[in-house]
Design a protein around this motif. Structure first.
Motif, PDB file in Angstrom:
ATOM      1  N   VAL A  36       0.748  -1.318   0.157  1.00  7.88           N
ATOM      2  CA  VAL A  36       0.246   0.054  -0.087  1.00  7.88           C
ATOM      3  C   VAL A  36       0.910   1.286  -0.054  1.00  7.88           C
ATOM      4  O   VAL A  36       1.755   1.547   0.913  1.00  7.88           O
ATOM      5  CB  VAL A  36      -0.925   0.149   1.091  1.00  7.88           C
ATOM      6  N   LEU A  37       0.767   1.964  -0.989  1.00  7.95           N
ATOM      7  CA  LEU A  37       1.550   3.160  -1.065  1.00  7.95           C
ATOM      8  C   LEU A  37       1.126   4.389  -0.323  1.00  7.95           C
ATOM      9  O   LEU A  37       1.649   5.361   0.152  1.00  7.95           O
ATOM     10  CB  LEU A  37       1.622   3.588  -2.449  1.00  7.95           C
ATOM     11  N   GLY A  38      -0.276   4.370  -0.006  1.00  5.56           N
ATOM     12  CA  GLY A  38      -0.858   5.225   0.549  1.00  5.56           C
ATOM     13  C   GLY A  38      -1.291   4.836   1.997  1.00  5.56           C
ATOM     14  O   GLY A  38      -0.223   4.165   2.647  1.00  5.56           O
ATOM     15  N   GLU A  39      -2.046   5.576   2.701  1.00  7.53           N
ATOM     16  CA  GLU A  39      -2.465   5.307   4.206  1.00  7.53           C
ATOM     17  C   GLU A  39      -3.216   3.942   4.330  1.00  7.53           C
ATOM     18  O   GLU A  39      -4.164   3.763   3.531  1.00  7.53           O
ATOM     19  CB  GLU A  39      -3.112   6.717   4.832  1.00  7.53           C
ATOM     20  N   THR A  40      -3.146   3.306   5.345  1.00 12.30           N
ATOM     21  CA  THR A  40      -3.814   2.059   5.558  1.00 12.30           C
ATOM     22  C   THR A  40      -4.624   2.205   6.931  1.00 12.30           C
ATOM     23  O   THR A  40      -4.070   2.601   7.923  1.00 12.30           O
ATOM     24  CB  THR A  40      -2.834   0.801   5.661  1.00 12.30           C
ATOM     25  N   THR A  41      -6.104   1.957   6.704  1.00  9.82           N
ATOM     26  CA  THR A  41      -6.596   2.022   7.862  1.00  9.82           C
ATOM     27  C   THR A  41      -7.584   0.856   8.065  1.00  9.82           C
ATOM     28  O   THR A  41      -8.269   0.351   7.080  1.00  9.82           O
ATOM     29  CB  THR A  41      -7.678   3.265   8.040  1.00  9.82           C
ATOM     30  N   TYR A  87       4.305  -4.329   2.841  1.00 12.48           N
ATOM     31  CA  TYR A  87       4.762  -2.877   2.905  1.00 12.48           C
ATOM     32  C   TYR A  87       3.528  -2.003   2.962  1.00 12.48           C
ATOM     33  O   TYR A  87       2.622  -1.903   1.994  1.00 12.48           O
ATOM     34  CB  TYR A  87       5.546  -2.586   1.319  1.00 12.48           C
ATOM     35  N   LEU A  88       3.504  -1.004   3.989  1.00 11.31           N
ATOM     36  CA  LEU A  88       2.601   0.088   3.958  1.00 11.31           C
ATOM     37  C   LEU A  88       3.371   1.464   3.910  1.00 11.31           C
ATOM     38  O   LEU A  88       4.011   1.731   5.231  1.00 11.31           O
ATOM     39  CB  LEU A  88       1.729  -0.210   5.382  1.00 11.31           C
ATOM     40  N   GLY A  89       3.262   1.935   2.724  1.00 10.76           N
ATOM     41  CA  GLY A  89       4.061   3.380   2.785  1.00 10.76           C
ATOM     42  C   GLY A  89       3.589   4.592   3.256  1.00 10.76           C
ATOM     43  O   GLY A  89       4.405   5.495   3.290  1.00 10.76           O
ATOM     44  N   GLY A  90       2.482   4.507   3.641  1.00 15.04           N
ATOM     45  CA  GLY A  90       1.586   6.046   3.860  1.00 15.04           C
ATOM     46  C   GLY A  90       1.381   5.967   5.279  1.00 15.04           C
ATOM     47  O   GLY A  90       0.164   6.627   5.672  1.00 15.04           O
ATOM     48  N   GLY A  91       1.902   5.092   6.242  1.00 12.30           N
ATOM     49  CA  GLY A  91       1.472   4.995   7.623  1.00 12.30           C
ATOM     50  C   GLY A  91       0.168   4.035   7.844  1.00 12.30           C
ATOM     51  O   GLY A  91      -0.364   3.535   6.823  1.00 12.30           O
ATOM     52  N   VAL A  92      -0.300   4.003   8.973  1.00  3.00           N
ATOM     53  CA  VAL A  92      -1.344   3.076   9.370  1.00  3.00           C
ATOM     54  C   VAL A  92      -2.180   3.354  10.572  1.00  3.00           C
ATOM     55  O   VAL A  92      -1.448   3.983  11.560  1.00  3.00           O
ATOM     56  CB  VAL A  92      -0.736   1.384   9.375  1.00  3.00           C
ATOM     57  N   GLN A  93      -3.477   3.088  10.597  1.00  3.17           N
ATOM     58  CA  GLN A  93      -4.246   3.302  11.687  1.00  3.17           C
ATOM     59  C   GLN A  93      -5.086   2.401  11.916  1.00  3.17           C
ATOM     60  O   GLN A  93      -5.698   1.709  11.145  1.00  3.17           O
ATOM     61  CB  GLN A  93      -5.308   4.610  11.577  1.00  3.17           C
ATOM     62  N   CYS A  94      -5.051   1.870  13.131  1.00  2.00           N
ATOM     63  CA  CYS A  94      -5.717   0.524  13.691  1.00  2.00           C
ATOM     64  C   CYS A  94      -5.842   0.434  15.039  1.00  2.00           C
ATOM     65  O   CYS A  94      -5.001   1.093  15.743  1.00  2.00           O
ATOM     66  CB  CYS A  94      -5.075  -0.635  12.862  1.00  2.00           C
ATOM     67  N   ASP A  95      -6.811  -0.664  15.373  1.00  3.30           N
ATOM     68  CA  ASP A  95      -6.525  -0.932  17.087  1.00  3.30           C
ATOM     69  C   ASP A  95      -5.401  -1.909  17.263  1.00  3.30           C
ATOM     70  O   ASP A  95      -4.575  -1.563  18.111  1.00  3.30           O
ATOM     71  CB  ASP A  95      -7.846  -1.672  17.098  1.00  3.30           C
ATOM     72  N   ALA A  96      -5.668  -3.121  16.225  1.00  5.00           N
ATOM     73  CA  ALA A  96      -4.266  -3.893  16.793  1.00  5.00           C
ATOM     74  C   ALA A  96      -3.585  -4.325  15.159  1.00  5.00           C
ATOM     75  O   ALA A  96      -4.420  -4.532  14.226  1.00  5.00           O
ATOM     76  CB  ALA A  96      -5.012  -5.335  17.250  1.00  5.00           C
ATOM     77  N   LEU A  97      -2.448  -4.599  15.456  1.00  6.26           N
ATOM     78  CA  LEU A  97      -1.589  -4.868  14.021  1.00  6.26           C
ATOM     79  C   LEU A  97      -0.701  -5.828  14.632  1.00  6.26           C
ATOM     80  O   LEU A  97       0.235  -5.767  15.360  1.00  6.26           O
ATOM     81  CB  LEU A  97      -0.582  -3.525  13.696  1.00  6.26           C
ATOM     82  N   LEU A  98      -0.696  -7.298  13.924  1.00 11.48           N
ATOM     83  CA  LEU A  98      -0.255  -8.442  14.191  1.00 11.48           C
ATOM     84  C   LEU A  98       0.538  -9.006  13.098  1.00 11.48           C
ATOM     85  O   LEU A  98       0.209  -8.738  12.021  1.00 11.48           O
ATOM     86  CB  LEU A  98      -1.384  -9.513  14.669  1.00 11.48           C
ATOM     87  N   GLY A  99       1.822  -9.379  13.535  1.00  8.64           N
ATOM     88  CA  GLY A  99       2.457 -10.012  12.670  1.00  8.64           C
ATOM     89  C   GLY A  99       2.825 -11.443  13.205  1.00  8.64           C
ATOM     90  O   GLY A  99       3.241 -11.624  14.309  1.00  8.64           O
ATOM     91  N   GLU A 100       2.713 -12.415  12.382  1.00  7.82           N
ATOM     92  CA  GLU A 100       3.025 -13.846  12.890  1.00  7.82           C
ATOM     93  C   GLU A 100       4.086 -14.555  12.059  1.00  7.82           C
ATOM     94  O   GLU A 100       3.677 -14.796  10.842  1.00  7.82           O
ATOM     95  CB  GLU A 100       1.708 -14.498  12.924  1.00  7.82           C
TER      96      GLU A 100
END
Length: 587
Positions: free
Chosen positions: A115-120, A132-145
């Motif tokens: 994502v080149l823009g913002e991710t919500t 790749y999240l290139g424009g920042g991110v807004q969320c409650d929970a961001l998980l990597g596994e």
């Protein structure tokens, strides 16, 4: 020159959105120059690896050129309408807004999310590729596994919880983040601007320690305790919360995740530790980290320090100091040189806003738990039985026998036990050691049917990544039972006809490689380092069993192939009867 692939059609609908279908060359033009925080390129769409394979028919990327809004976005390699395509990745040139959930396909392998823009979104869970999240991110929970995945986020990050379970996650900056949690070792990295000795500002990327336990911020119904006694997310969070667009967070735990009572809690910790009977420093190790309590005087003032040192190549020290004279608290986060001297340091008091000092507060509480934990011999033995990830040759034969139930331990294994008691695990054959595994926790992940898990008795660690050796109980006398290996990343394979054959395999002094399709021994002479007691072990095997040491990979193949010829079909039929998939090499 790589031939340019043709696309099967111009557009494809996925999750209610119409994407443009593009090939690798077009994708390369868009993402080929994206870089990490060391200015290294992230993507090579022509690499032909598990990430971007070229053995699949109709490999494509899906491109959204404008902003996109979705209800839920669960990535997959194809669609019901077009099962013949293989989606290598989803590329969004603009912003991506998803109401409920963004999710990868599988921990082992997934299309890439770019994502080149913002991710919500409310919830985001990623794995199985480099995202790749290139424009920042807004969320409650961001998980990597899982370690088949990696994530790079540039721009502002606003999230209540960032959680990693064995996946590297790289962030440019935390704009408004409440909690950072790595399930095991530190796996989350953040960029910081620091000045060198000449005043020049440079950007460096450092591992960021956990700021909380899961129970500090996540609702208790989504938390489980792992086999190693640590808090992990339970399997219910995805269906019960994420897919519904609901949060797993418990916003009523403000006192815990905001550390609102930390000062009083810290003073009580200092008082309790100060009353312990000791001379000088209290220090204990747990899970490879060192926890300490040290009273000292400096410039005429009395201090007490609590610290956690995260070793294993991370070289991070977290310290909290209490000045008994001024009643001031100082929190320090330090990244150290190999000699133990600070390389970078952040310091503040306990009232400082932001998340930066939360990791020190978390370390203080963990250190107190470790330093005050009971350490009786009986409790140490109980801990060894549940935390058997590390080899420990100190257990008694009586303890070792428990996992065998009513079965007698084969004589050859008893001899190996006695040898290991003298020389220690992992010192005579690479990454091999006898273990105590009473609960069959690992085997139950394959099938929870009693008939299945009671058909195996684990008794040894097979390699450095967590595979294990077990008897397949097909005879009342275990000396007549074959040895199988349970792969930590999949695959159950026959490796030896009996204990003696396994002991012979160990003389090659190299760990077994296990994947879904096969299990084999391979010694790479270029990188091989001989175990300190290899020679003693080979001499012992010759004396006890009249077996010459195996010196070549081909020598191990003969033993493994003999076992497969005798037991492979029978084992496969057994596994299939419990709906366990077998590898291509095992068919």
């Amino acid at each position: 020159m790589i031939n340019e692939e043709k696309v099967p059609f111009e557009t494809l609908e996925f999750a209610g959105v119409t994407f443009k279908v593009i090939n690798r060359h077009a994708a390369h033009d868009i993402i080929g120059n994206l870089t990490n925080f060391n200015d290294e390129k992230i993507y090579n769409v022509f690499e032909d690896t598990w990430r971007f394979p070229d053995y699949e028919e109709n490999p494509i990327f899906l491109l959204a050129e404008d902003d996109v809004e979705m209800d839920s976005f669960e990535m997959d390699f194809s669609t019901e309408e077009h099962p013949d395509v293989f989606i290598l990745g989803f590329i969004f040139k603009g912003n991506l807004a998803v109401k409920k959930l963004i999710s990868s396909f599988d921990t082992d392998n997934s299309p890439a999310l770019i994502v080149l823009g913002e991710t919500t979104s409310v919830n985001i869970t990623l794995f199985g590729s480099v995202h790749y999240l290139g424009g920042g991110v807004q969320c409650d929970a961001l998980l990597g596994e899982y370690n088949h995945g990696e994530l790079f986020v540039k721009g502002d990050v606003t999230a209540w919880l960032i959680y990693s379970d064995d996946m590297l996650m790289h962030f440019e900056r935390f704009t408004d983040v409440q909690a950072i949690i790595s399930a095991n070792r530190p796996d989350i990295l953040i960029c910081s601007n620091v000045a060198d000795e000449n005043g020049a500002v440079m950007t460096i990327e450092n591992y960021f320690p956990s700021t909380h336990k899961l129970s500090d911020i996540v609702h208790d119904s989504f938390i489980e305790i792992s086999d190693y006694g640590t808090e992990i997310l339970g399997n219910n969070y995805h269906e019960d919360a994420f897919k519904q667009g609901l949060s797993i967070l418990d916003y009523e735990k403000t006192e815990k995740y905001m550390y609102t009572n930390f000062r009083d809690q810290f003073i009580e910790i200092i008082n309790v530790l100060s009353e312990q009977e000791f001379i000088g420093k209290i220090s204990k190790e747990s899970e490879g980290n060192e926890y300490s309590f040290i009273p000292f005087e400096y410039q005429g003032k009395k201090y007490s320090q609590i610290s956690e040192d995260i070793a294993n190549g991370f070289n991070i020290r977290l310290r909290a100091l209490w000045c008994h004279d001024t009643e001031e608290i100082t929190l320090l986060l330090e990244y150290l040189h190999e000699d133990g001297n600070p390389k970078y340091q952040w310091a503040n008091n306990e009232t400082a806003p932001g998340i930066e000092m939360f990791c020190v507060k978390c370390a203080v509480i963990k250190a107190f738990e470790v330093l005050t934990a009971a350490t009786s011999e009986e409790e140490d033995n109980d801990e060894d039985e549940t935390e058997y990830a590390e080899y420990d040759s100190s257990f008694s034969l009586e303890d070792f026998s428990v996992q065998f139930g009513n079965y007698a331990i084969p004589e050859d294994l008893l001899k190996l036990y006695e040898f290991e008691q003298e020389f220690s695990a992992e010192t005579y054959s690479q990454c091999f050691g006898l273990t105590i595994t009473n609960e069959k926790t690992g085997i139950k992940t394959w099938s929870e049917k009693e008939e299945f898990y009671n058909s195996f008795i684990e008794f040894a660690g097979a390699n450095g990544s967590g595979s294990s050796y077990a008897y397949w109980v097909i005879d009342n006398d275990l000396k007549n039972c074959p040895i199988v290996v349970f792969g930590d990343e999949g695959g159950i394979h026959v490796v030896a006809e009996n204990t003696r054959k396994l002991i012979h395999l160990l003389t090659l002094d190299t760990e077994i490689s296990v994947d879904f399709d096969s299990a084999y021994f391979f010694k790479d002479e270029e990188y091989y380092e001989e175990n300190e007691n290899k020679e003693e072990f080979q001499q012992w095997v010759k004396k006890e069993f009249n077996l010459d040491p195996i010196e070549t990979n081909e020598g191990t193949e003969e033993i493994v192939n003999e076992a497969k010829a005798k037991y492979k079909k029978r084992l496969n039929d057994f596994l299939i009867s419990f709906d366990i998939e077998i590898g291509e090499d095992e068919e």
